[in-house]
Scaffold this motif. Structure first.
Motif, PDB file in Angstrom:
ATOM      1  N   ASN A  43       0.801  -1.227   0.000  1.00 31.21           N
ATOM      2  CA  ASN A  43       0.000   0.000   0.000  1.00 31.21           C
ATOM      3  C   ASN A  43       0.831   1.274   0.000  1.00 31.21           C
ATOM      4  N   GLY A  44       2.136   1.135   0.039  1.00 25.68           N
ATOM      5  CA  GLY A  44       2.985   2.310  -0.038  1.00 25.68           C
ATOM      6  C   GLY A  44       3.057   3.108   1.239  1.00 25.68           C
ATOM      7  N   TYR A  45       2.801   2.468   2.405  1.00 24.87           N
ATOM      8  CA  TYR A  45       2.874   3.151   3.686  1.00 24.87           C
ATOM      9  C   TYR A  45       4.206   2.814   4.366  1.00 24.87           C
ATOM     10  N   SER A  46       4.567   3.633   5.328  1.00 22.70           N
ATOM     11  CA  SER A  46       5.724   3.290   6.145  1.00 22.70           C
ATOM     12  C   SER A  46       5.330   2.191   7.130  1.00 22.70           C
ATOM     13  N   LYS A  47       6.307   1.442   7.573  1.00 20.57           N
ATOM     14  CA  LYS A  47       6.022   0.369   8.519  1.00 20.57           C
ATOM     15  C   LYS A  47       5.469   0.933   9.829  1.00 20.57           C
ATOM     16  N   ASN A  48       5.970   2.099  10.268  1.00 21.60           N
ATOM     17  CA  ASN A  48       5.485   2.707  11.509  1.00 21.60           C
ATOM     18  C   ASN A  48       4.010   3.069  11.406  1.00 21.60           C
ATOM     19  N   THR A  49       3.590   3.533  10.219  1.00 27.45           N
ATOM     20  CA  THR A  49       2.173   3.872  10.026  1.00 27.45           C
ATOM     21  C   THR A  49       1.306   2.631  10.171  1.00 27.45           C
ATOM     22  N   VAL A  50       1.740   1.518   9.587  1.00 26.76           N
ATOM     23  CA  VAL A  50       0.967   0.273   9.665  1.00 26.76           C
ATOM     24  C   VAL A  50       0.947  -0.258  11.096  1.00 26.76           C
ATOM     25  N   ILE A  51       2.071  -0.145  11.793  1.00 24.06           N
ATOM     26  CA  ILE A  51       2.107  -0.583  13.200  1.00 24.06           C
ATOM     27  C   ILE A  51       1.100   0.213  14.017  1.00 24.06           C
ATOM     28  N   ALA A  52       1.085   1.539  13.818  1.00 25.61           N
ATOM     29  CA  ALA A  52       0.141   2.380  14.567  1.00 25.61           C
ATOM     30  C   ALA A  52      -1.300   2.024  14.226  1.00 25.61           C
ATOM     31  N   ALA A  53      -1.571   1.728  12.953  1.00 23.26           N
ATOM     32  CA  ALA A  53      -2.933   1.375  12.534  1.00 23.26           C
ATOM     33  C   ALA A  53      -3.368   0.053  13.153  1.00 23.26           C
ATOM     34  N   PHE A  54      -2.478  -0.951  13.134  1.00 23.40           N
ATOM     35  CA  PHE A  54      -2.829  -2.250  13.715  1.00 23.40           C
ATOM     36  C   PHE A  54      -3.019  -2.137  15.225  1.00 23.40           C
ATOM     37  N   ASP A  55      -2.221  -1.256  15.863  1.00 24.03           N
ATOM     38  CA  ASP A  55      -2.392  -1.035  17.301  1.00 24.03           C
ATOM     39  C   ASP A  55      -3.762  -0.419  17.596  1.00 24.03           C
ATOM     40  N   LEU A  56      -4.196   0.527  16.733  1.00 23.23           N
ATOM     41  CA  LEU A  56      -5.524   1.118  16.911  1.00 23.23           C
ATOM     42  C   LEU A  56      -6.610   0.059  16.802  1.00 23.23           C
ATOM     43  N   LEU A  57      -6.496  -0.815  15.811  1.00 20.52           N
ATOM     44  CA  LEU A  57      -7.478  -1.884  15.642  1.00 20.52           C
ATOM     45  C   LEU A  57      -7.479  -2.828  16.838  1.00 20.52           C
ATOM     46  N   SER A  58      -6.303  -3.083  17.383  1.00 18.68           N
ATOM     47  CA  SER A  58      -6.212  -3.956  18.556  1.00 18.68           C
ATOM     48  C   SER A  58      -6.859  -3.316  19.771  1.00 18.68           C
ATOM     49  N   GLU A  59      -6.613  -1.997  19.963  1.00 16.59           N
ATOM     50  CA  GLU A  59      -7.221  -1.283  21.087  1.00 16.59           C
ATOM     51  C   GLU A  59      -8.735  -1.283  20.992  1.00 16.59           C
ATOM     52  N   ARG A  60      -9.250  -1.231  19.776  1.00 24.40           N
ATOM     53  CA  ARG A  60     -10.696  -1.191  19.569  1.00 24.40           C
ATOM     54  C   ARG A  60     -11.329  -2.573  19.599  1.00 24.40           C
ATOM     55  N   GLY A  61     -10.519  -3.609  19.800  1.00 21.56           N
ATOM     56  CA  GLY A  61     -11.071  -4.948  19.955  1.00 21.56           C
ATOM     57  C   GLY A  61     -11.419  -5.627  18.655  1.00 21.56           C
ATOM     58  N   MET A  62     -10.931  -5.123  17.518  1.00 22.77           N
ATOM     59  CA  MET A  62     -11.292  -5.705  16.227  1.00 22.77           C
ATOM     60  C   MET A  62     -10.286  -6.753  15.766  1.00 22.77           C
ATOM     61  N   VAL A  63      -9.037  -6.651  16.225  1.00 23.61           N
ATOM     62  CA  VAL A  63      -8.021  -7.660  15.893  1.00 23.61           C
ATOM     63  C   VAL A  63      -7.246  -7.986  17.161  1.00 23.61           C
TER      64      VAL A  63
END
Length: 487
Positions: A43-63
């Motif tokens: 997707n052309g994102y930095s790895k840090n951006t994806v880490i932050a996104a996955f962390d958000l999803l984890s905090e929200r209980g979706m993953v």
């Protein structure tokens, strides 16, 4: 609030995109997300951006993350383990009454909480509760180690006498009982005046925790529609004729959730009806500080004859202080004080002394003036925001902490709430405020202090644009027939 940096905004966008796929069922429970490196490369994102996104999803209980394996979709029905109630509720948790009550105790700086029941903390910070600690511990320190009077701290009750006089309610200190807030006062009234099997009248939509309290007592709540100028008196009279209900719980001023005030005419007719049927009116005025003293109060018309008045400072000073009160005829107040003593021995004299010092200080009246000024500005700004969305507003008061509104195309605000959660926005769907929480409701309660939040505005605009293309309206299909008061 909108994230300040580009990287955080991009992470929020990635989390929202993936969250939408999970909510739509494109990604199902147990599905493995691409690796962080793979997702970033594709997707052309930095790895840090994806880490932050996955962390958000984890905090929200979706993953959830599995050590050494990656991130997996948790699914809407999976159980989420939580260490404590300070963590955000996940998407998999049922959108129900307890969920909304939990939201009032959460403080997630990444969320836009339109479902919040309180004003913003910054509106209350000028009270500086810490300033009163030293003077409280210096005076009467010996009494702070004992149970307080069953009626409550006398100097505080004397201040409350003057407060109620400002609303036109004439009481004495022995007609006042302090409580741990308005909800505690409601509990005491239910203990004294509601027996298992009793029919009890409540406003609908109305204060949803009250419904749960009555059901716990074994009572049968009977809904009385709330109109823009107060309770539906025709429906109330029919209920009084057809049931044995003789207690009516209501909010005359700043009604939760509609934000409406009772009119003088309706208040007068309500008092006549109550006298005719020997009806006990329990008036919850916990938002009194947000309204002018001249706003009609039922208790001022009855002078507490067959009326119990409930007040609180949770929303105007601090919910953590836990001090409220009730006012009633002397014999009724004595009975309620006895029940309070049986259940709790007394109140918190420390907290009551703090509140008395606050009320005694001249700054409190200035604080209330600032609160009302802020609320007036926020209400008008909120109404303008809703006009931009072509929303239908049930009532448009000059100032109210809550507005009751519906958005075009959003026929079930439970579904809208779930979708908005994926964007970090918490709503309070209308179904929560009805006795029948399973009904489909297009209405939602909105806290005016947050209606201009850019995150809410942008998220709602995107959601309404999406739903307008494929939503099927229950209003057209007959799945939902709005009651007469809601049309």
């Amino acid at each position: 609030m909108v994230p300040a940096s580009h990287s955080i905004s991009l992470a929020e966008k990635v989390a929202t995109d993936i969250g939408r796929q999970i909510l739509a069922g494109v990604l199902k429970a147990g599905d493995k997300l691409p690796s962080l490196r793979e997702y970033a490369r594709l997707n052309g994102y930095s790895k840090n951006t994806v880490i932050a996104a996955f962390d958000l999803l984890s905090e929200r209980g979706m993953v959830h993350a599995q050590h050494g394996k990656g991130f997996f979709v948790r699914g809407m029905d999976a159980a989420v383990e939580r260490e404590d109630d300070d963590e955000p509720a996940g998407y998999n948790r049922a959108i129900d009454t307890i969920w909304l009550m939990r939201q009032q105790a959460l403080r997630d700086p990444g969320s836009s909480n339109l479902g919040e029941g309180f004003p913003p903390v910054e509106w209350l910070m000028d009270m500086r509760l810490d300033r009163f600690h030293r003077q409280i511990t210096r005076s009467g320190v010996g009494s702070l180690f004992r149970y307080g009077n069953r009626y409550g701290y006398l100097p505080l009750r004397q201040h409350l006498v003057r407060r109620l006089a400002g609303y036109g309610v004439d009481v004495g200190p022995r007609e006042l009982v302090t409580t741990f807030g308005a909800n505690h006062a409601l509990d005491l009234v239910i203990r004294c005046h509601v027996k298992p099997g009793d029919s009890v009248l409540v406003e609908d939509p109305g204060y949803y925790p009250l419904f749960g309290k009555l059901r716990m007592q074994g009572a049968i709540p009977i809904p009385i529609p709330r109109l823009v100028d107060g309770p539906d008196l025709a429906a109330l009279e029919i209920a009084l004729q057809r049931t044995n209900a003789r207690v009516f719980f209501m909010q005359a001023v700043g009604h939760n959730p509609t934000g409406t005030d009772i009119s003088d005419a309706v208040a007068g007719r309500l008092v006549q009806l109550a006298q005719k049927h020997d009806l006990l009116i329990v008036e919850n005025d916990s938002l009194a500080d947000f309204k002018a003293n001249s706003t009609p109060r039922v208790s001022a018309l009855t002078q507490l004859r067959n009326t119990i008045y409930i007040g609180s400072f949770s929303k105007s000073i601090s919910a953590a202080l836990r001090v409220g009160f009730l006012a009633a005829e002397r014999s009724r107040a004595e009975e309620l004080a006895d029940v309070k003593m049986l259940l709790h021995f007394g109140g918190s004299e420390y907290a009551e002394r703090v509140l008395e010092a606050i009320l005694r200080e001249g700054n409190f009246l200035r604080h209330v003036k600032r609160l009302q000024d802020r609320l007036r500005v926020a209400t008008q700004a909120g109404l303008e925001t809703l006009r931009q969305f072509d929303a239908t507003v049930y009532a448009a008061p000059e100032q109210s902490l809550y507005l009751w509104a519906r958005f075009p195309g959003a026929t079930d605000t439970r579904l809208l709430t779930i979708r908005m959660l994926a964007r970090g926005v918490v709503l309070a769907p209308g179904a929560f405020f009805h006795l029948n929480t399973e009904r489909i409701s297009p209405w939602t309660r909105l806290n005016v202090a947050y209606l201009s939040d850019p995150l809410f505005v942008s998220s709602l605009r995107q959601e309404l644009e999406q739903t307008s293309h494929h939503a099927v309206s229950p209003l057209r299909t007959g799945l939902f027939t709005p009651p007469e008061w809601a049309t």
